[in-house]
Structures are given as C-alpha cells and as structure tokens.
Write a protein that holds these residues in place. Sequence first.
Motif, PDB file in Angstrom:
ATOM      1  N   ALA A  18       0.687  -1.476   0.294  1.00 49.19           N
ATOM      2  CA  ALA A  18      -0.028   0.191   0.117  1.00 49.19           C
ATOM      3  C   ALA A  18       1.313   1.160  -0.055  1.00 49.19           C
ATOM      4  N   GLN A  19       0.519   2.208  -0.733  1.00 47.48           N
ATOM      5  CA  GLN A  19       1.035   3.360  -0.676  1.00 47.48           C
ATOM      6  C   GLN A  19       0.592   4.415  -0.639  1.00 47.48           C
ATOM      7  N   ALA A  20       0.279   5.607   0.250  1.00 51.09           N
ATOM      8  CA  ALA A  20      -0.846   6.979   0.240  1.00 51.09           C
ATOM      9  C   ALA A  20      -2.078   5.480   0.721  1.00 51.09           C
ATOM     10  N   LEU A  21      -2.763   5.189   0.789  1.00 53.33           N
ATOM     11  CA  LEU A  21      -3.826   4.571   1.078  1.00 53.33           C
ATOM     12  C   LEU A  21      -4.612   5.415   1.885  1.00 53.33           C
ATOM     13  N   THR A  22      -5.833   5.795   1.318  1.00 51.96           N
ATOM     14  CA  THR A  22      -6.636   6.447   2.495  1.00 51.96           C
ATOM     15  C   THR A  22      -7.937   6.341   1.734  1.00 51.96           C
ATOM     16  N   VAL A  23      -8.824   6.269   2.793  1.00 48.87           N
ATOM     17  CA  VAL A  23     -10.534   6.234   2.927  1.00 48.87           C
ATOM     18  C   VAL A  23     -10.998   7.411   3.164  1.00 48.87           C
ATOM     19  N   VAL A  24     -12.179   7.887   2.533  1.00 51.38           N
ATOM     20  CA  VAL A  24     -12.902   9.494   3.039  1.00 51.38           C
ATOM     21  C   VAL A  24     -14.422   8.772   3.354  1.00 51.38           C
ATOM     22  N   ARG A  25     -14.702   8.774   4.890  1.00 50.26           N
ATOM     23  CA  ARG A  25     -15.863   8.445   4.790  1.00 50.26           C
ATOM     24  C   ARG A  25     -17.254   9.539   5.175  1.00 50.26           C
ATOM     25  N   GLY A  26     -17.933  10.658   4.525  1.00 50.39           N
ATOM     26  CA  GLY A  26     -18.283  11.691   4.802  1.00 50.39           C
ATOM     27  C   GLY A  26     -17.210  13.253   4.486  1.00 50.39           C
ATOM     28  N   THR A  27     -17.260  13.788   5.217  1.00 55.57           N
ATOM     29  CA  THR A  27     -15.847  14.423   5.753  1.00 55.57           C
ATOM     30  C   THR A  27     -14.657  13.945   6.482  1.00 55.57           C
ATOM     31  N   ARG A  28     -15.137  12.928   6.775  1.00 60.88           N
ATOM     32  CA  ARG A  28     -13.812  12.468   7.992  1.00 60.88           C
ATOM     33  C   ARG A  28     -12.638  10.969   6.312  1.00 60.88           C
ATOM     34  N   GLU A  29     -11.678  11.566   7.541  1.00 56.43           N
ATOM     35  CA  GLU A  29     -10.562  10.549   6.835  1.00 56.43           C
ATOM     36  C   GLU A  29     -10.452   9.711   8.385  1.00 56.43           C
ATOM     37  N   VAL A  30     -11.069   8.015   7.789  1.00 55.96           N
ATOM     38  CA  VAL A  30     -10.614   7.641   7.764  1.00 55.96           C
ATOM     39  C   VAL A  30      -9.722   6.772   7.874  1.00 55.96           C
ATOM     40  N   LEU A  31      -9.062   6.548   7.390  1.00 52.54           N
ATOM     41  CA  LEU A  31      -7.541   5.904   7.106  1.00 52.54           C
ATOM     42  C   LEU A  31      -6.394   7.298   6.245  1.00 52.54           C
ATOM     43  N   ARG A  32      -5.625   7.203   6.798  1.00 53.14           N
ATOM     44  CA  ARG A  32      -4.886   8.556   6.236  1.00 53.14           C
ATOM     45  C   ARG A  32      -3.507   8.321   5.661  1.00 53.14           C
ATOM     46  N   GLY A  33      -3.618   8.790   4.209  1.00 52.49           N
ATOM     47  CA  GLY A  33      -2.316   8.085   3.768  1.00 52.49           C
ATOM     48  C   GLY A  33      -0.963   7.000   4.443  1.00 52.49           C
ATOM     49  N   LEU A  34      -1.543   5.473   4.115  1.00 50.82           N
ATOM     50  CA  LEU A  34      -1.065   4.863   4.693  1.00 50.82           C
ATOM     51  C   LEU A  34       0.248   3.747   3.547  1.00 50.82           C
ATOM     52  N   ASP A  35       1.263   3.417   4.284  1.00 51.90           N
ATOM     53  CA  ASP A  35       2.034   3.071   3.788  1.00 51.90           C
ATOM     54  C   ASP A  35       2.293   1.771   4.755  1.00 51.90           C
ATOM     55  N   PHE A  36       2.510   0.563   4.003  1.00 54.63           N
ATOM     56  CA  PHE A  36       3.054  -0.482   4.008  1.00 54.63           C
ATOM     57  C   PHE A  36       2.761  -1.546   3.497  1.00 54.63           C
ATOM     58  N   THR A  37       3.780  -3.162   3.908  1.00 53.29           N
ATOM     59  CA  THR A  37       3.494  -4.150   3.382  1.00 53.29           C
ATOM     60  C   THR A  37       3.373  -4.999   4.451  1.00 53.29           C
ATOM     61  N   VAL A  38       2.426  -6.805   3.518  1.00 51.17           N
ATOM     62  CA  VAL A  38       2.536  -7.480   4.392  1.00 51.17           C
ATOM     63  C   VAL A  38       3.279  -8.518   3.493  1.00 51.17           C
ATOM     64  N   PRO A  39       4.379  -9.006   3.981  1.00 53.23           N
ATOM     65  CA  PRO A  39       4.766 -10.220   3.802  1.00 53.23           C
ATOM     66  C   PRO A  39       4.158 -11.357   3.294  1.00 53.23           C
ATOM     67  N   ARG A  40       4.762 -12.241   2.325  1.00 50.34           N
ATOM     68  CA  ARG A  40       3.967 -13.503   1.749  1.00 50.34           C
ATOM     69  C   ARG A  40       4.224 -14.479   3.432  1.00 50.34           C
ATOM     70  N   GLY A  41       3.320 -15.454   3.402  1.00 50.17           N
ATOM     71  CA  GLY A  41       3.829 -17.116   4.237  1.00 50.17           C
ATOM     72  C   GLY A  41       3.877 -16.361   5.635  1.00 50.17           C
ATOM     73  N   GLN A  42       3.754 -15.283   5.969  1.00 49.78           N
ATOM     74  CA  GLN A  42       3.516 -15.384   8.059  1.00 49.78           C
ATOM     75  C   GLN A  42       2.573 -14.251   7.973  1.00 49.78           C
ATOM     76  N   ILE A  43       2.523 -14.208   9.859  1.00 47.35           N
ATOM     77  CA  ILE A  43       1.479 -13.363  10.023  1.00 47.35           C
ATOM     78  C   ILE A  43       2.052 -12.296  10.792  1.00 47.35           C
TER      79      ILE A  43
END
Length: 265
Positions: A18-43
């Motif tokens: 994910a890069q700059a992942l943002t979710v807006v609900r109404g006037t509110r930013e629920v997720l704010r520009g998230l950058d992250f990775t989830v490695p394969r084969g792990q928890i």
Amino acid sequence: MMNYSEPPPGGAGQAVQAQALTVVRGTREVLRGLDFTVPRGQITGLLGPSGCGKSTLMRAIVGTQAKVTGTLDVLGHPAGHATLRTRIGYVTQAPSVYDDLTVRQNLAYFAAILDPGRAAAERRHENVTRAIADVDLTTRADALAGNLSGGQRSRVSLAVALLGTPELLVLDEPTVGLDPVLRRDLWALFHTIAATRGATLLISSHVMDEAERCHRLLLMRDGELLADDTPDALRTRTATETVEAAFLHLVDEAKKSTTKKEQTQ
C-alpha cells in the motif's frame, strides 16, 4: 517454546503493498495516507484500539470498501480484482453462518459457490471435511449452527474462509470473546497454516498480548500507522519489554509531535 517473531521459511515477496492509502467517509478521513507491506507466508498483526480504522483497512484489502484512494496491490493485482475472489479468505467480526443449517451444510453451501458444478463435487466434499477438521469441529459437524456456542460459530466462519486453501487470510478480530484455551488453539492453527501451507495471514486485534504471537505488526491509532515492524524490533526501538509498552510509547511520541506542530502554526 515457539519464537513467534521468527517467520517461517520461504514466502519471499509481499502479499499486500500500500502507498498513500486513504479512505474517506463523509467528511472524515478514516485512513490517512498509509504506506505498508504485508510479507507473504507470515502472520501480520493489525493492532490498535477499537475505532482506529482496522476493519476499514481490511475491507479495503479484500475489495469491499468504498472511496479508497492511493495504491493497494494484493497478491499482484489491484485490490478487488476479480481473480482474487478465490485466493482470499475473509472473516468478519460477526460470524457469517446460517443458523438453520448444520456446520457441514453451511460449508457445503459456500463450497458450491466457490467451486460450482457436478464435476467438482468430490473436491468440494474433501475441502469441506478438511476445513471442519482444521477448526476442530468434526464432532459437531452435523449440529445446527444456531445451537453452537459463540466460539464455535466463529470457528465455522473461519472454516468457510479456509475452503479452497486461500493464499491470503484476512481475519477481523477472530478471537474476540473467546476463552483463553480456544484463543491459544486458534493461534496455534494460524501458525500451522502459515508454516505448512505458506499462506499469509492478516489478523486484527485490540488485545496487545496477541501481538507477541505475530511475525510482524502494523500498529494503528486514529487512522494512521504508528509502526510497521517486527515485535522484537519495536521493543528494541522503544527500549520497552512488551509490545503494549512499545505501543504506548509510540502513542506518546505521536502526541508530542502533534503538539509541536500545532504550537509552530
């Protein structure tokens, strides 16, 4: 004693990016520009207080969340891509089962949706039997779902997600409300799935002691990521003894940073 921060062998690459992942609900930013990775084969544990955006992030990953901007790739495709439907297993907080069907009938119904046609009947039967055994409900396979305990109903939902051996399992607080023994057994199952099948698991929780059971952690607060690292690295970085203490340290740092910005404006 198992070292939960030690990832299983293999599983090179990223299951989620994910890069700059943002979710807006109404006037509110629920997720704010998230950058992250989830490695394969792990928890990977997604941890944070209730209302911080964990469920919204999970819905974005499985492709059911509206008003998502930024980049979000899942198993090499944009989130929500049609080819991902059979490659991802998703368990919501509320058990997704039919009370008037038995455990076996519930799984048979969902297996027929995932793998339709008469030619697939034998394969569906094998998948249903395996998934029931995976969640230790073989002795309750012919019981009505409406007669099961809350923990057993949660395990039926997990069994549905395990049909077809998905590459990515997205589990939204799967252990909430369960007794300590069942929580321990489910986490043992999660590690078995990652180690023996090479599956990737993203598991949300607001219970910080479950963080110690993960290979990697995403710590969230108020729609933002405080950290994307291993439990050992987080404890070292914050000079703390537990992930909970590390999280609180990062929260305090974030508050100080916010206060400084406000004072300079």
